[in-house]
Design a protein around this motif. Sequence first.
Motif, mmCIF file in Angstrom:
data_model
loop_
_atom_site.group_PDB
_atom_site.id
_atom_site.type_symbol
_atom_site.label_atom_id
_atom_site.label_comp_id
_atom_site.label_asym_id
_atom_site.label_seq_id
_atom_site.Cartn_x
_atom_site.Cartn_y
_atom_site.Cartn_z
ATOM 1 N N HIS A 229 0.827 -1.211 0.000
ATOM 2 C CA HIS A 229 0.000 0.000 0.000
ATOM 3 C C HIS A 229 0.858 1.256 0.000
ATOM 4 N N GLY A 230 0.366 2.283 -0.711
ATOM 5 C CA GLY A 230 0.962 3.603 -0.701
ATOM 6 C C GLY A 230 -0.091 4.632 -0.337
ATOM 7 N N ALA A 231 0.236 5.922 -0.562
ATOM 8 C CA ALA A 231 -0.659 7.006 -0.155
ATOM 9 C C ALA A 231 -1.020 7.915 -1.325
ATOM 10 N N PHE A 232 -0.976 7.390 -2.549
ATOM 11 C CA PHE A 232 -1.272 8.153 -3.764
ATOM 12 C C PHE A 232 -0.250 9.263 -4.013
ATOM 13 N N THR A 233 0.950 9.160 -3.442
ATOM 14 C CA THR A 233 2.015 10.133 -3.685
ATOM 15 C C THR A 233 3.204 9.422 -4.309
ATOM 16 N N ALA A 234 4.056 10.189 -4.995
ATOM 17 C CA ALA A 234 5.236 9.597 -5.619
ATOM 18 C C ALA A 234 6.164 8.983 -4.572
ATOM 19 N N GLU A 235 6.330 9.665 -3.443
ATOM 20 C CA GLU A 235 7.216 9.164 -2.400
ATOM 21 C C GLU A 235 6.727 7.831 -1.850
ATOM 22 N N SER A 236 5.414 7.718 -1.642
ATOM 23 C CA SER A 236 4.877 6.456 -1.113
ATOM 24 C C SER A 236 4.991 5.346 -2.146
ATOM 25 N N GLY A 237 4.893 5.688 -3.425
ATOM 26 C CA GLY A 237 5.075 4.690 -4.464
ATOM 27 C C GLY A 237 6.493 4.160 -4.500
ATOM 28 N N ALA A 238 7.453 5.062 -4.291
ATOM 29 C CA ALA A 238 8.854 4.639 -4.253
ATOM 30 C C ALA A 238 9.105 3.702 -3.075
ATOM 31 N N LEU A 239 8.588 4.043 -1.904
ATOM 32 C CA LEU A 239 8.768 3.199 -0.717
ATOM 33 C C LEU A 239 8.106 1.832 -0.902
ATOM 34 N N ALA A 240 6.907 1.840 -1.477
ATOM 35 C CA ALA A 240 6.209 0.575 -1.710
ATOM 36 C C ALA A 240 6.980 -0.300 -2.697
ATOM 37 N N MET A 241 7.530 0.317 -3.739
ATOM 38 C CA MET A 241 8.294 -0.442 -4.730
ATOM 39 C C MET A 241 9.533 -1.065 -4.092
ATOM 40 N N ALA A 242 10.199 -0.322 -3.220
ATOM 41 C CA ALA A 242 11.384 -0.853 -2.537
ATOM 42 C C ALA A 242 11.018 -2.039 -1.653
ATOM 43 N N ARG A 243 9.879 -1.956 -0.971
ATOM 44 C CA ARG A 243 9.453 -3.064 -0.113
ATOM 45 C C ARG A 243 9.103 -4.291 -0.950
ATOM 46 N N LEU A 244 8.431 -4.068 -2.078
ATOM 47 C CA LEU A 244 8.077 -5.191 -2.950
ATOM 48 C C LEU A 244 9.324 -5.887 -3.490
ATOM 49 N N LEU A 245 10.312 -5.132 -3.923
ATOM 50 C CA LEU A 245 11.543 -5.723 -4.439
ATOM 51 C C LEU A 245 12.297 -6.469 -3.344
ATOM 52 N N GLY A 246 12.186 -5.954 -2.114
ATOM 53 C CA GLY A 246 12.838 -6.636 -1.003
ATOM 54 C C GLY A 246 12.232 -7.999 -0.732
ATOM 55 N N ARG A 247 10.900 -8.102 -0.923
ATOM 56 C CA ARG A 247 10.215 -9.365 -0.681
ATOM 57 C C ARG A 247 10.230 -10.275 -1.899
ATOM 58 N N ARG A 248 10.010 -9.668 -3.076
ATOM 59 C CA ARG A 248 9.874 -10.453 -4.291
ATOM 60 C C ARG A 248 10.735 -9.856 -5.411
ATOM 61 N N PRO A 249 12.043 -10.071 -5.349
ATOM 62 C CA PRO A 249 12.917 -9.513 -6.386
ATOM 63 C C PRO A 249 12.660 -10.092 -7.771
ATOM 64 N N ASP A 250 11.889 -11.185 -7.837
ATOM 65 C CA ASP A 250 11.616 -11.819 -9.130
ATOM 66 C C ASP A 250 10.380 -11.257 -9.825
ATOM 67 N N LEU A 251 9.720 -10.245 -9.255
ATOM 68 C CA LEU A 251 8.517 -9.711 -9.878
ATOM 69 C C LEU A 251 8.840 -9.169 -11.270
ATOM 70 N N ASP A 252 7.891 -9.305 -12.197
ATOM 71 C CA ASP A 252 8.159 -8.854 -13.565
ATOM 72 C C ASP A 252 7.119 -7.859 -14.085
ATOM 73 N N ALA A 253 6.198 -7.430 -13.214
ATOM 74 C CA ALA A 253 5.222 -6.417 -13.617
ATOM 75 C C ALA A 253 4.644 -5.752 -12.371
ATOM 76 N N VAL A 254 4.225 -4.485 -12.541
ATOM 77 C CA VAL A 254 3.622 -3.733 -11.430
ATOM 78 C C VAL A 254 2.450 -2.928 -11.959
ATOM 79 N N PHE A 255 1.324 -3.043 -11.266
ATOM 80 C CA PHE A 255 0.194 -2.150 -11.501
ATOM 81 C C PHE A 255 0.097 -1.225 -10.298
ATOM 82 N N ALA A 256 0.315 0.065 -10.518
ATOM 83 C CA ALA A 256 0.224 1.061 -9.450
ATOM 84 C C ALA A 256 -1.128 1.752 -9.535
ATOM 85 N N ALA A 257 -1.736 2.015 -8.386
ATOM 86 C CA ALA A 257 -3.110 2.518 -8.352
ATOM 87 C C ALA A 257 -3.251 3.973 -8.749
#
Length: 344
Positions: A229-257
Amino acid sequence: MTEQHLGARPTLEAVAARAGVSRATASRVVNGGTGVRPPLVDKVRQAVEELGYVPNHAARTLVTRRTGAVAVIIPEPEIRIFSDPFFSQQIRGISRELTAHDTQLVLLLVEGPGDYDRIARYLAGGHVDGALAFSLHTDDPLPAIARRTGMPTVYGGRPSWPTAPGERPVPYVDADNRGGARQAVRHLLSLGRTRVAHIAGPSDQTSATDRLDGFHDVLPDADPELVEHGAFTAESGALAMARLLGRRPDLDAVFAANDLMASGALRVLRERGRRVPKDVALVGFDDMHGVAESTDPPLTTVRQDIEGMGRLMARLLLRGLREGPATAPTSVIMETALVKRASA
């Protein structure tokens, strides 16, 4: 015909004399009343134009019981309202529709809980004829304030609060958030992506929960680790992306809200050496001017007509004020469309 002294403000009596009608007839035409024959309406309007008559606002309010003003209420921090293009686009749509109907926009900002008392007093004071409110959160007191003050209100976004028994559903305008999310995820799957992550918006806003539901409609068995989850801001999107990569570095696509969170995610992906779209495909939501096309690469995104939603909100409110609330639709859902660009 009465003579106007040089520099004197034209009076309603002068308009009536120029048009050859009674003062009462001239008043009905000037103040939007009914029951005047079209030829006389034309004569009064011509006299108004020739004399440069400007109605006295205070007197007009006494006659019509209308202020000619509408409040726009946004319960978000001021810094976000003036930095997020979503708000400027929606306000622009509202402003253009109100201007076309000779109605003034009054912007009311909510910086903290203490502001709600001020807004309640303002609405109860009869300063505006109605209100438009958007970007509400689940626990927002604005709907209760509107009910308590009797203020006609149209909302931007699907309401999250229940309707009381016997109460007419509140009117609102929204995009097809759930359907748009399904479009985004299906597009990523059509590219052959198999590990699709989702950066969701705040869980206390229906636009975010609807887009999350759309993601799960297409991927009902998605790994919970692929949702952040993020907060509809660019900064929150960056933090969320970093957390996702930390958990699942093998992800190959992202849908951001939304596009702002997608832009933050894109920055982190590039910092981590992930090529977009070759390594990770990315889709946003909004097709927001100044964001979606300016990223590198430009964002594939789900387009919603943000300005159009603002115009429609204002249109529904004005129609309800003019004809009565029963004449206006209780909800309007606007279509969304996938806009394909280089990020996916």
